[in-house]
Write a protein that holds these residues in place. Sequence first.
Motif, PDB file in Angstrom:
ATOM      1  N   GLN A  58      16.954   2.778  -4.289  1.00 36.84           N
ATOM      2  CA  GLN A  58      15.603   2.894  -3.739  1.00 36.84           C
ATOM      3  C   GLN A  58      14.606   3.304  -4.823  1.00 36.84           C
ATOM      4  O   GLN A  58      13.471   2.820  -4.848  1.00 36.84           O
ATOM      5  CB  GLN A  58      15.589   3.899  -2.589  1.00 36.84           C
ATOM      6  CG  GLN A  58      16.271   3.384  -1.337  1.00 36.84           C
ATOM      7  CD  GLN A  58      16.382   4.439  -0.255  1.00 36.84           C
ATOM      8  OE1 GLN A  58      16.450   5.638  -0.534  1.00 36.84           O
ATOM      9  NE2 GLN A  58      16.406   3.994   1.000  1.00 36.84           N
ATOM     10  N   ILE A  59      15.032   4.203  -5.706  1.00 41.09           N
ATOM     11  CA  ILE A  59      14.152   4.627  -6.805  1.00 41.09           C
ATOM     12  C   ILE A  59      13.856   3.444  -7.717  1.00 41.09           C
ATOM     13  O   ILE A  59      12.706   3.229  -8.119  1.00 41.09           O
ATOM     14  CB  ILE A  59      14.785   5.795  -7.589  1.00 41.09           C
ATOM     15  CG1 ILE A  59      14.753   7.068  -6.743  1.00 41.09           C
ATOM     16  CG2 ILE A  59      14.071   6.015  -8.920  1.00 41.09           C
ATOM     17  CD1 ILE A  59      15.559   8.223  -7.321  1.00 41.09           C
ATOM     18  N   GLN A  64      10.030  -0.656  -9.589  1.00 38.38           N
ATOM     19  CA  GLN A  64       9.627  -2.049  -9.806  1.00 38.38           C
ATOM     20  C   GLN A  64       8.367  -2.373  -9.002  1.00 38.38           C
ATOM     21  O   GLN A  64       7.474  -3.072  -9.484  1.00 38.38           O
ATOM     22  CB  GLN A  64      10.767  -2.995  -9.426  1.00 38.38           C
ATOM     23  CG  GLN A  64      11.931  -2.929 -10.384  1.00 38.38           C
ATOM     24  CD  GLN A  64      13.148  -3.720  -9.895  1.00 38.38           C
ATOM     25  OE1 GLN A  64      13.223  -4.115  -8.736  1.00 38.38           O
ATOM     26  NE2 GLN A  64      14.109  -3.915 -10.794  1.00 38.38           N
ATOM     27  N   GLU A  65       8.302  -1.853  -7.797  1.00 37.58           N
ATOM     28  CA  GLU A  65       7.125  -2.073  -6.950  1.00 37.58           C
ATOM     29  C   GLU A  65       5.896  -1.393  -7.568  1.00 37.58           C
ATOM     30  O   GLU A  65       4.790  -1.952  -7.550  1.00 37.58           O
ATOM     31  CB  GLU A  65       7.394  -1.518  -5.541  1.00 37.58           C
ATOM     32  CG  GLU A  65       6.418  -1.929  -4.505  1.00 37.58           C
ATOM     33  CD  GLU A  65       6.513  -3.407  -4.123  1.00 37.58           C
ATOM     34  OE1 GLU A  65       5.529  -3.901  -3.545  1.00 37.58           O
ATOM     35  OE2 GLU A  65       7.525  -4.053  -4.390  1.00 37.58           O
ATOM     36  N   ILE A  66       6.090  -0.216  -8.147  1.00 38.20           N
ATOM     37  CA  ILE A  66       4.983   0.488  -8.811  1.00 38.20           C
ATOM     38  C   ILE A  66       4.481  -0.336  -9.986  1.00 38.20           C
ATOM     39  O   ILE A  66       3.265  -0.463 -10.205  1.00 38.20           O
ATOM     40  CB  ILE A  66       5.419   1.899  -9.259  1.00 38.20           C
ATOM     41  CG1 ILE A  66       5.592   2.816  -8.050  1.00 38.20           C
ATOM     42  CG2 ILE A  66       4.411   2.502 -10.239  1.00 38.20           C
ATOM     43  CD1 ILE A  66       6.236   4.157  -8.367  1.00 38.20           C
ATOM     44  N   GLU A  90      -4.611   3.050  -4.282  1.00 34.74           N
ATOM     45  CA  GLU A  90      -4.016   3.780  -3.152  1.00 34.74           C
ATOM     46  C   GLU A  90      -2.545   3.398  -2.964  1.00 34.74           C
ATOM     47  O   GLU A  90      -1.699   4.268  -2.731  1.00 34.74           O
ATOM     48  CB  GLU A  90      -4.787   3.481  -1.871  1.00 34.74           C
ATOM     49  CG  GLU A  90      -6.140   4.120  -1.798  1.00 34.74           C
ATOM     50  CD  GLU A  90      -6.917   3.662  -0.566  1.00 34.74           C
ATOM     51  OE1 GLU A  90      -6.315   3.045   0.349  1.00 34.74           O
ATOM     52  OE2 GLU A  90      -8.131   3.922  -0.520  1.00 34.74           O
ATOM     53  N   ARG A  91      -2.287   2.117  -3.074  1.00 36.70           N
ATOM     54  CA  ARG A  91      -0.897   1.655  -2.890  1.00 36.70           C
ATOM     55  C   ARG A  91       0.000   2.190  -4.008  1.00 36.70           C
ATOM     56  O   ARG A  91       1.130   2.623  -3.751  1.00 36.70           O
ATOM     57  CB  ARG A  91      -0.863   0.119  -2.841  1.00 36.70           C
ATOM     58  CG  ARG A  91       0.500  -0.455  -2.674  1.00 36.70           C
ATOM     59  CD  ARG A  91       1.100  -0.088  -1.325  1.00 36.70           C
ATOM     60  NE  ARG A  91       2.430  -0.651  -1.215  1.00 36.70           N
ATOM     61  CZ  ARG A  91       3.409  -0.142  -0.526  1.00 36.70           C
ATOM     62  NH1 ARG A  91       3.194   0.936   0.199  1.00 36.70           N
ATOM     63  NH2 ARG A  91       4.588  -0.702  -0.498  1.00 36.70           N
ATOM     64  N   LEU A  96       4.159   6.055  -5.783  1.00 36.55           N
ATOM     65  CA  LEU A  96       4.550   7.165  -6.657  1.00 36.55           C
ATOM     66  C   LEU A  96       5.034   8.364  -5.840  1.00 36.55           C
ATOM     67  O   LEU A  96       6.041   8.998  -6.187  1.00 36.55           O
ATOM     68  CB  LEU A  96       3.385   7.576  -7.571  1.00 36.55           C
ATOM     69  CG  LEU A  96       3.103   6.651  -8.748  1.00 36.55           C
ATOM     70  CD1 LEU A  96       1.793   7.022  -9.429  1.00 36.55           C
ATOM     71  CD2 LEU A  96       4.265   6.727  -9.752  1.00 36.55           C
ATOM     72  N   ARG A  97       4.308   8.671  -4.751  1.00 43.43           N
ATOM     73  CA  ARG A  97       4.746   9.774  -3.882  1.00 43.43           C
ATOM     74  C   ARG A  97       6.124   9.473  -3.288  1.00 43.43           C
ATOM     75  O   ARG A  97       6.998  10.333  -3.242  1.00 43.43           O
ATOM     76  CB  ARG A  97       3.724  10.013  -2.770  1.00 43.43           C
ATOM     77  CG  ARG A  97       2.491  10.759  -3.223  1.00 43.43           C
ATOM     78  CD  ARG A  97       1.631  11.194  -2.046  1.00 43.43           C
ATOM     79  NE  ARG A  97       1.181  10.091  -1.220  1.00 43.43           N
ATOM     80  CZ  ARG A  97       0.097   9.343  -1.435  1.00 43.43           C
ATOM     81  NH1 ARG A  97      -0.665   9.593  -2.489  1.00 43.43           N
ATOM     82  NH2 ARG A  97      -0.241   8.368  -0.618  1.00 43.43           N
ATOM     83  N   GLN A  98       6.297   8.245  -2.836  1.00 46.93           N
ATOM     84  CA  GLN A  98       7.587   7.845  -2.259  1.00 46.93           C
ATOM     85  C   GLN A  98       8.701   7.954  -3.305  1.00 46.93           C
ATOM     86  O   GLN A  98       9.789   8.454  -3.017  1.00 46.93           O
ATOM     87  CB  GLN A  98       7.500   6.420  -1.722  1.00 46.93           C
ATOM     88  CG  GLN A  98       8.744   5.969  -1.003  1.00 46.93           C
ATOM     89  CD  GLN A  98       8.606   4.548  -0.469  1.00 46.93           C
ATOM     90  OE1 GLN A  98       7.777   3.753  -0.948  1.00 46.93           O
ATOM     91  NE2 GLN A  98       9.405   4.225   0.521  1.00 46.93           N
ATOM     92  N   GLY A  99       8.415   7.509  -4.528  1.00 51.09           N
ATOM     93  CA  GLY A  99       9.393   7.611  -5.611  1.00 51.09           C
ATOM     94  C   GLY A  99       9.751   9.062  -5.913  1.00 51.09           C
ATOM     95  O   GLY A  99      10.913   9.395  -6.151  1.00 51.09           O
TER      96      GLY A  99
END
Length: 179
Positions: A58-59, A64-66, A90-91, A96-99
Amino acid sequence: MGLFEDLSKFLETRLDEFLRANPQLELMGLEDQLRGQERDAIALLGDLKRREQQLKDQILATAQEIQKWHERLNKAKASRPPYLAARADEREAALLRQGNQYWGQMQGITAQIEQTRTLQKQIHERRRELKTKMAQVEAERATHRAAERAAQATQASNAWETGWYQSPMSGTGYAAADP
């Protein structure tokens, strides 16, 4: 209730006496309990490792999404529509918070893995010590049985030597005449 409590206490007392008289059974029970605890620790360790791998995946996916959103943010800033840049920013911040949350969870899982490994090693060591103690108890029992057999053999040979023809009272080796 008093009858059941008395019966329960009586049975517990009898069980304790039986286990004191047969220490190898108590040791076998402890060994079985430790084996179960070790099996549980190994299963927990496997679950924690799977969860750790999921978090790593997930990290990586979040990283990769970041990167994608960072590139989109740079493109949006370059093209100058302010609302696109704000949404991309914002996305990226949400990712970043999710990571960071995933990273914190993974650190917690890693700590749990280390604790579980330590616990498993302690249980394994206790099992090894218990097996050594069981071997000692068994050796003591074997020595005790051998001593009992030797005593019985000595007693039997003494009985053979003082057979029917000898009177233990006369000491002469011949039985006194029958009156």
